[in-house]
Design a protein around this motif. Structure first.
Motif, PDB file in Angstrom:
ATOM      1  N   ARG A   1      -1.859 -11.347  -1.557  1.00 27.20           N
ATOM      2  CA  ARG A   1      -1.893 -10.024  -2.012  1.00 27.20           C
ATOM      3  C   ARG A   1      -3.061  -9.118  -1.882  1.00 27.20           C
ATOM      4  O   ARG A   1      -2.695  -8.050  -1.350  1.00 27.20           O
ATOM      5  CB  ARG A   1      -1.679 -10.055  -3.721  1.00 27.20           C
ATOM      6  N   ARG A   2      -4.176  -9.818  -2.076  1.00 32.00           N
ATOM      7  CA  ARG A   2      -5.305  -9.141  -1.923  1.00 32.00           C
ATOM      8  C   ARG A   2      -5.598  -8.718  -0.502  1.00 32.00           C
ATOM      9  O   ARG A   2      -5.943  -7.687   0.015  1.00 32.00           O
ATOM     10  CB  ARG A   2      -6.568  -9.795  -2.309  1.00 32.00           C
ATOM     11  N   LEU A   3      -4.978  -9.570   0.548  1.00 29.64           N
ATOM     12  CA  LEU A   3      -5.169  -9.369   2.050  1.00 29.64           C
ATOM     13  C   LEU A   3      -4.121  -8.378   2.213  1.00 29.64           C
ATOM     14  O   LEU A   3      -4.489  -7.533   3.302  1.00 29.64           O
ATOM     15  CB  LEU A   3      -4.879 -10.655   2.753  1.00 29.64           C
ATOM     16  N   GLU A   4      -3.023  -8.262   1.690  1.00 26.54           N
ATOM     17  CA  GLU A   4      -2.005  -7.244   2.017  1.00 26.54           C
ATOM     18  C   GLU A   4      -2.402  -5.958   1.581  1.00 26.54           C
ATOM     19  O   GLU A   4      -2.208  -4.838   2.354  1.00 26.54           O
ATOM     20  CB  GLU A   4      -0.590  -7.643   1.335  1.00 26.54           C
ATOM     21  N   ALA A   5      -2.921  -5.963   0.351  1.00 25.21           N
ATOM     22  CA  ALA A   5      -3.595  -4.398  -0.107  1.00 25.21           C
ATOM     23  C   ALA A   5      -4.629  -4.106   0.826  1.00 25.21           C
ATOM     24  O   ALA A   5      -4.701  -2.694   1.232  1.00 25.21           O
ATOM     25  CB  ALA A   5      -4.223  -4.585  -1.547  1.00 25.21           C
TER      26      ALA A   5
END
Length: 156
Positions: free
Chosen positions: A122-126
């Protein structure tokens, strides 16, 4: 975790085996009229008596199979004082507990790992979406012929 649970379970079973004793008890009273069914066998209660330790007499109403006659011998488990107790745990019960503990531990570790991976994704996608948005802000005006924010026409 499973091996530790197995070791502790076997140790506890051995301790119980030293202090739980099978004794022969004799029914001294008619079985009660109330009958319940457990594990496919109809049971009721009847007054029984036993001697354990030697010279120590005990009597109590205990579960027996329905239809057990007076004077019939039944086996029950008692502790060192002669009080009714459960049969000692078996190695199979300890193994079952160990399998459950091992599987539960593996499941929790798997869930924790999956949670960490999910948070990281999720952090990578954000971060990727933010970079894409920033890049799009630079490219989009040229594609559609609009001036960029803060610039006038012909500032290119």
């Amino acid at each position: 975790m499973g091996l530790t649970t197995m070791d502790n379970g076997l140790r506890a079973a051995a301790e119980q085996a030293r202090h739980h004793h099978p004794v022969k008890a004799t029914t001294i009273g008619e079985p009660a009229r109330h009958v319940s069914t457990r594990a496919g066998a109809a049971t009721t209660t009847a007054r029984v008596e036993w001697e354990f330790p030697a010279g120590s007499h005990h009597a109590s109403a205990l579960p027996v199979l329905a239809g057990t006659p007076v004077g019939h011998t039944v086996t029950l488990w008692v502790d060192d004082t002669g009080a009714v107790t459960s049969a000692p745990r078996t190695g199979a019960e300890a193994a079952s507990d160990a399998v459950a503990a091992g599987a539960g531990s593996a499941g929790l570790i798997t869930l924790a790992g999956a949670g960490v991976v999910l948070l990281r994704l999720r952090r990578l996608e954000a971060r990727n979406l933010a970079e894409w948005e920033h890049g799009w802000e630079r490219v989009e005006p040229g594609w559609f012929g609009r001036p960029r924010h803060g610039r006038g026409a012909g500032d290119d």
